[in-house]
Design an enzyme around this catalytic site. Structure first.
Site, PDB file in Angstrom:
ATOM      1  N   HIS A  12      -4.075 -11.138 -14.274  1.00 48.56           N
ATOM      2  CA  HIS A  12      -3.117 -10.352 -13.472  1.00 48.56           C
ATOM      3  C   HIS A  12      -3.838  -9.368 -12.559  1.00 48.56           C
ATOM      4  O   HIS A  12      -3.280  -8.325 -12.203  1.00 48.56           O
ATOM      5  CB  HIS A  12      -2.125  -9.592 -14.352  1.00 48.56           C
ATOM      6  CG  HIS A  12      -1.532 -10.426 -15.446  1.00 48.56           C
ATOM      7  ND1 HIS A  12      -0.389 -11.166 -15.291  1.00 48.56           N
ATOM      8  CD2 HIS A  12      -1.961 -10.674 -16.711  1.00 48.56           C
ATOM      9  CE1 HIS A  12      -0.113 -11.812 -16.414  1.00 48.56           C
ATOM     10  NE2 HIS A  12      -1.073 -11.544 -17.295  1.00 48.56           N
ATOM     11  N   SER A  27     -15.497  -3.521  14.057  1.00 44.49           N
ATOM     12  CA  SER A  27     -14.219  -3.332  14.722  1.00 44.49           C
ATOM     13  C   SER A  27     -14.481  -2.784  16.119  1.00 44.49           C
ATOM     14  O   SER A  27     -15.424  -2.014  16.329  1.00 44.49           O
ATOM     15  CB  SER A  27     -13.379  -2.344  13.920  1.00 44.49           C
ATOM     16  OG  SER A  27     -12.402  -1.744  14.760  1.00 44.49           O
ATOM     17  N   LYS A  53     -16.205   0.266  10.389  1.00 46.50           N
ATOM     18  CA  LYS A  53     -15.771  -0.985   9.762  1.00 46.50           C
ATOM     19  C   LYS A  53     -16.844  -2.072   9.710  1.00 46.50           C
ATOM     20  O   LYS A  53     -17.638  -2.238  10.624  1.00 46.50           O
ATOM     21  CB  LYS A  53     -14.565  -1.561  10.527  1.00 46.50           C
ATOM     22  CG  LYS A  53     -13.328  -0.722  10.407  1.00 46.50           C
ATOM     23  CD  LYS A  53     -12.586  -0.969   9.108  1.00 46.50           C
ATOM     24  CE  LYS A  53     -12.031  -2.338   9.080  1.00 46.50           C
ATOM     25  NZ  LYS A  53     -10.597  -2.397   8.963  1.00 46.50           N
ATOM     26  N   GLU A 100     -12.617 -14.380   5.175  1.00 45.46           N
ATOM     27  CA  GLU A 100     -11.223 -14.394   5.659  1.00 45.46           C
ATOM     28  C   GLU A 100     -10.904 -15.705   6.379  1.00 45.46           C
ATOM     29  O   GLU A 100      -9.809 -16.261   6.236  1.00 45.46           O
ATOM     30  CB  GLU A 100     -10.974 -13.207   6.599  1.00 45.46           C
ATOM     31  CG  GLU A 100     -10.877 -11.891   5.859  1.00 45.46           C
ATOM     32  CD  GLU A 100     -10.823 -10.710   6.810  1.00 45.46           C
ATOM     33  OE1 GLU A 100      -9.935  -9.878   6.634  1.00 45.46           O
ATOM     34  OE2 GLU A 100     -11.653 -10.605   7.726  1.00 45.46           O
TER      35      GLU A 100
END
Ligand code: ARG
Length: 467
Positions: free
Chosen positions: A159, A280, A286, A293
Site C-alpha cells: 500500500h 526546468s 529542478k 517518466e
C-alpha cells in the site's frame, strides 16, 4: 505526372483516383520490410528453379537483380513510388526495370498475400530476437546490481506504506523476474510465429508444383503453414508479440514509477545521473526524471497498439483483406518503442546512485519489525492472533515514547507480553529481520546471493532456448 502503370492494370479501364492511390498506398511505412521481402523473393526464385518452373539461370538473374536493389536501398539510392503502392510492388517493378522480362517471372506461384505474410514474419522474428537479447542484457545488469546491493537495507512497501525491511538486492531481483518472464513470453511467441506462408498464394494455394519445405528451410522457418486461408489472413503472431511487448512496457512503467518516487527529495533513495534528467525552463532548482517518466508514458502507446490490432482483426472474414495492411504501423512502432525503452533503462540503472543510508533510515521508521516481534511470541507458544495483538501494543508504546521497537527497555516490552526476554533485541533489528527470512525466495542477503547465482544460470538457459 502520368499515373503509374499498375501491375493489375489489365482489368481496369480508368486510372486510379489520385487520392485513392495515396490512401491505399503503404510504401511510406512498409518500405522498412525491404530486406525481408527480398530475402523471401530470392528463396522463392531458387525454389521455382529447383522444381523446374523457371530456369536456374533465370533464378540467378532474379537473385542478382534483387541483391543490387537491396544494396541500393541500403545506400539510400532507391526512389520509392507511391503509385506502386507498397514495398513488394516497388521492388518487383524495379527488378523488371533492371533485368527485363525475366523479372516478370518472379511472381509465379505466389501472391502479395503470402508474400507480405512471409516478409512480416521474417521482419518480426528478427526484431523479436533483438528484444530478447536486450532483455538478457538488462537481466545481467540487474543481477550485477542485485549482487552489489545484497546487503543494502531498504523499506519494503505494501500500500506504499512501510511494511517490512527488505534488501535492495531483493527488490532488484523482483524486477529481474518480470523481465525473465518477458523474455520467455517472446520466445513462446517466436515458436508460433516461425512458420512459412509462401505457397498459400492469394488464399487457396497454387496450381504449380512448388516445394514449400524448401523455401521454409531456406528462410529458417520450422515448417510451412498448414492451411492456405489461415496463412494469408493470420496476424495472431503480431498480436501475440504486441501483447508480450505491452507487458514489457507495463513492467518498465511500474519500475519507472518507483524510480520517479525514489528520486524525490521526500524519498531520497536514489540520484539519477544528470545525463538522464533535464532541468526546468523556469525553476532553477529542478532536476526532472524525464527518462523514467517517458518510460511510464510510452507504455500507453504500446497498450494502444495492442488494442488497435485486436480491433483490426476482430471483424475480418477469411481470407486476406486490405485491413491487414493496417497491422504494420502499430507493429513497427511497438518494436521501436520497446527497443528504445529497454535501452534507456539498461543504461540508466548502472548510472544511478543508490543512497544506502537514506534507505536504511526510512526502513527503521514505521516499525517494520513488528511482525518479527509477533513471530517471536509465536515461537514462544502464543497463538499468532494474540501475538499480533501484543506486538501491536508494543508499537503503540514505541509511538508514544517516540522510539524504535528495539529502543524500548525490556521492562516496557514485558508489559506487552511476559514471554518477551532479552533475546528479543536482535530479533527487532533490521538486520535480524532480514536474516530471518532465509529461505528460497526470501529477502535475506544470503538468499539474494544465491538467487543471483541461479539467475545467471536461468539467463544462460534462455540463451540455449534461442538456438
Ligand atoms: N501492402 C499489402 C499489405 O500490407 C500487401 C498485400 C496486398 N494484397 C492485396 N491483395 N491487395 O497487406
Amino acid at each position: 505526372m502520368p499515373p503509374t502503370d499498375k501491375a493489375w492494370k489489365g482489368r481496369f479501364t480508368e486510372p486510379t483516383d489520385a487520392f485513392v492511390e495515396a490512401f491505399t498506398a503503404s510504401v511510406g511505412f512498409d518500405q522498412r520490410l525491404y530486406r525481408h521481402d527480398i530475402r523471401g523473393s530470392i528463396a522463392h526464385a531458387h525454389m521455382l528453379a529447383a522444381v523446374g518452373i523457371i530456369q536456374e539461370s533465370e533464378a540467378a538473374l532474379i537473385a542478382e537483380g534483387l541483391s543490387t536493389i537491396e544494396k541500393d536501398i541500403d545506400a539510400g539510392h532507391f526512389t520509392w513510388s507511391v503509385g506502386r503502392e507498397d514495398v513488394h510492388m516497388n521492388i518487383e517493378a524495379a527488378l523488371i526495370e533492371r533485368i527485363g522480362e525475366v523479372g516478370k517471372k518472379l511472381h509465379t506461384a505466389r501472391s502479395r498475400n503470402d508474400q507480405v505474410a512471409t516478409a512480416v514474419r521474417l521482419y518480426l522474428r528478427e526484431g523479436l530476437d533483438g528484444l530478447v537479447g536486450q532483455l538478457q542484457r538488462l537481466g545481467s545488469v540487474l543481477l550485477m546490481l542485485a549482487e552489489r546491493e545484497a546487503e543494502t537495507i531498504m523499506p519494503g512497501f505494501t500500500h506504499l506504506q512501510v511494511a517490512q525491511p527488505v534488501t535492495l538486492g531483493h527488490h532488484l531481483l523482483a524486477w529481474f523476474e518480470m523481465f525473465l518472464r518477458d523474455a520467455g513470453r517472446l520466445k513462446d511467441a517466436r515458436a508460433r510465429l516461425n512458420v512459412m506462408p509462401l505457397g498459400a498464394g492469394a488464399l487457396a494455394g497454387t496450381s504449380f508444383p512448388i516445394d514449400r519445405h524448401m523455401t521454409a528451410q531456406a528462410l529458417g522457418f520450422t515448417r510451412p503453414t498448414e492451411n492456405s486461408l489461415d496463412a494469408v489472413s493470420d496476424r495472431d503472431f503480431v498480436i501475440e508479440f504486441t501483447a508480450a511487448a505491452a507487458l514489457i512496457m507495463v513492467h518498465l512503467s511500474r519500475i519507472a514509477e518507483e524510480l520517479v518516487l525514489w528520486s524525490t527529495p521526500q524519498f531520497g533513495f536514489i540520484e539519477l545521473a544528470d545525463g538522464f534528467c533535464t532541468g526546468s525552463s523556469i525553476m532553477p532548482q529542478k532536476k526532472n526524471p524525464d527518462v523514467p517518466e517517458l518510460l511510464r508514458g510510452k507504455s500507453g502507446r504500446v497498450i494502444g497498439h495492442l488494442t488497435a490490432l485486436l480491433v483490426l482483426m476482430k471483424g475480418q472474414p477469411l481470407a486476406y483483406n486490405k485491413d491487414n495492411q493496417e497491422d504494420k504501423e502499430p507493429l513497427f512502432d511497438t518494436l521501436d518503442t520497446v527497443r528504445d525503452s529497454l535501452r534507456a533503462l539498461t543504461e540508466l540503472l548502472p548510472a544511478t546512485t543508490f543512497h544506502r543510508k537514506r534507505m536504511r533510515e526510512e526502513a527503521r521508521r514505521g516499525y517494520p519489525t513488528a511482525t518479527d516481534l509477533a513471530d517471536y511470541l509465536v515461537r514462544r507458544g502464543l497463538p499468532f492472533r494474540d501475538a499480533h495483538e501484543a506486538a501491536g501494543r508494543a508499537v503503540r508504546l514505541a509511538i508514544d515514547r517516540g522510539v524504535d521497537l528495539a529502543e524500548l527497555p525490556l521492562s516496557e516490552l514485558k508489559t506487552c507480553s511476559v514471554l518477551i526476554e532479552a533475546d528479543i533485541f536482535p530479533v527487532l533489528t533490521l538486520e535480524g529481520s532480514l536474516a530471518a527470512r532465509d529461505h528460497l525466495g526470501g529477502t535475506a542477503p544470503r538468499q539474494v546471493h544465491e538467487a543471483v547465482a541461479r539467475g545467471r544460470t536461468r539467463l544462460a538457459d534462455l540463451e540455449a532456448r534461442s538456438a
